[in-house]
Design an enzyme around this catalytic site. Structure first.
Site, PDB file in Angstrom:
ATOM      1  N   GLY A  14       0.803  -1.311   0.069  1.00 42.92           N
ATOM      2  CA  GLY A  14       0.011   0.062  -0.129  1.00 42.92           C
ATOM      3  C   GLY A  14       0.710   1.081   0.019  1.00 42.92           C
ATOM      4  N   SER A  15       1.868   1.436  -0.795  1.00 44.29           N
ATOM      5  CA  SER A  15       2.801   2.589  -0.631  1.00 44.29           C
ATOM      6  C   SER A  15       2.113   3.602  -1.426  1.00 44.29           C
ATOM      7  CB  SER A  15       4.016   2.438  -1.384  1.00 44.29           C
ATOM      8  OG  SER A  15       4.055   1.805  -2.683  1.00 44.29           O
ATOM      9  N   ASN A  16       1.179   3.264  -2.610  1.00 42.83           N
ATOM     10  CA  ASN A  16       0.623   4.307  -3.191  1.00 42.83           C
ATOM     11  C   ASN A  16      -0.649   4.773  -2.226  1.00 42.83           C
ATOM     12  OD1 ASN A  16       1.415   5.057  -6.048  1.00 42.83           O
ATOM     13  ND2 ASN A  16       1.011   2.825  -6.413  1.00 42.83           N
ATOM     14  N   ASN A 107      -7.559   3.418 -11.267  1.00 38.00           N
ATOM     15  CA  ASN A 107      -6.462   2.246 -11.132  1.00 38.00           C
ATOM     16  C   ASN A 107      -5.333   2.915 -11.704  1.00 38.00           C
ATOM     17  OD1 ASN A 107      -5.315  -0.446 -10.463  1.00 38.00           O
ATOM     18  ND2 ASN A 107      -5.309  -0.609 -12.951  1.00 38.00           N
ATOM     19  N   HIS A 109      -1.442   1.836 -13.332  1.00 40.29           N
ATOM     20  CA  HIS A 109      -0.718   0.659 -13.994  1.00 40.29           C
ATOM     21  C   HIS A 109       0.490   0.946 -14.257  1.00 40.29           C
ATOM     22  CE1 HIS A 109      -0.360  -2.966 -16.226  1.00 40.29           C
ATOM     23  NE2 HIS A 109       0.274  -2.362 -17.178  1.00 40.29           N
ATOM     24  N   ASP A 150      -7.476  -2.936 -17.737  1.00 40.41           N
ATOM     25  CA  ASP A 150      -6.430  -1.748 -18.276  1.00 40.41           C
ATOM     26  C   ASP A 150      -7.021  -1.149 -19.374  1.00 40.41           C
ATOM     27  OD1 ASP A 150      -4.632  -2.458 -16.130  1.00 40.41           O
ATOM     28  OD2 ASP A 150      -3.615  -4.018 -17.371  1.00 40.41           O
ATOM     29  N   GLU A 179       4.750   6.738  -9.799  1.00 41.01           N
ATOM     30  CA  GLU A 179       3.343   6.311  -9.529  1.00 41.01           C
ATOM     31  C   GLU A 179       2.959   7.195  -8.479  1.00 41.01           C
ATOM     32  OE1 GLU A 179       2.477   2.311  -8.765  1.00 41.01           O
ATOM     33  OE2 GLU A 179       3.666   1.566 -10.390  1.00 41.01           O
TER      34      GLU A 179
END
Length: 207
Positions: A14-16, A107, A109, A150, A179
């Site tokens: 969960g770094s984002n 999302n 990617h 995607d 990201e």
């Protein structure tokens, strides 16, 4: 103006998600719940540390993916979620999920869609494919989610160079840095109602 209520789905560290906590939560939007399909996902701990309701839903308890997704929708709706963010969530969205949140599921990617995306392209497989193909740039894409893996409208993209001595691990590190910038920026724009979607095209709303 009230803050848009956000639900985040994670499957791993969960770094984002942490970047959303740091830059979006209680400023541009309110993250009201984080859900995971993995009991040991560190993203759940990140949520708890930030005072966000953190929920593990075990997919093994639901024999069909459709039923599992319905349970997630139920939890999200129960929290009043208006925007869903997939931050390293590894399960496929069902059509009913997408219908429940049209142009409201985001999302990220780890490649430049439409390259190296779709079925089978996830995690380190994406970066290995980048090396195998010999491309000179790769990057990250933030997009809305639709019925095609995607395949939803692209919100934002950024590139990084692929060096001759890059490995999948080194590319992953470079892309992850991108990201961490792209996702909060896209979510901020959505929360501020700055974007308009016309078919596949996402543009800044004219003021």
């Amino acid at each position: 103006m009230s803050l848009k209520k956000i639900g985040v789905l994670v499957s791993g560290s969960g770094s984002n998600f942490q970047k959303l906590i740091d830059h979006i939560h209680d400023v541009y939007g309110e993250i009201v719940v984080v859900l995971s399909d993995k009991a040991d996902a560190y993203g759940l701990i990140r949520g708890k540390n930030a005072g966000i309701d953190a929920v593990f839903l075990d997919p093994k308890e639901y024999p069909e993916n459709e039923t599992y997704n319905e349970k997630i929708i139920e939890r999200l709706k129960g929290h009043g979620v208006e925007l869903v963010v997939l931050a390293g969530y590894m399960r496929i969205m069902t059509p009913n999920f997408i219908k429940a949140y049209p142009n409201a599921i985001v999302n990220i990617h780890p490649a430049l869609i439409p390259s190296f995306c779709g079925k089978g392209f996830y995690g380190m497989r994406v970066h290995q494919a980048v090396i195998n193909y010999g491309v000179k740039v790769t990057g990250a894409t933030v997009h809305f989610v639709n019925e095609v893996a995607d395949g939803g409208p692209i919100i934002a993209q950024e590139t990084v160079k692929v060096a001759d001595d890059d490995t999948p691990e080194s590319i992953q590190k470079k892309v992850l840095e991108i990201e961490h910038q792209l996702l909060p920026g896209a979510v901020k724009a959505i929360c501020l109602d700055e974007l308009e979607v016309n078919g596949r095209i996402v543009r800044k709303r004219l003021k």
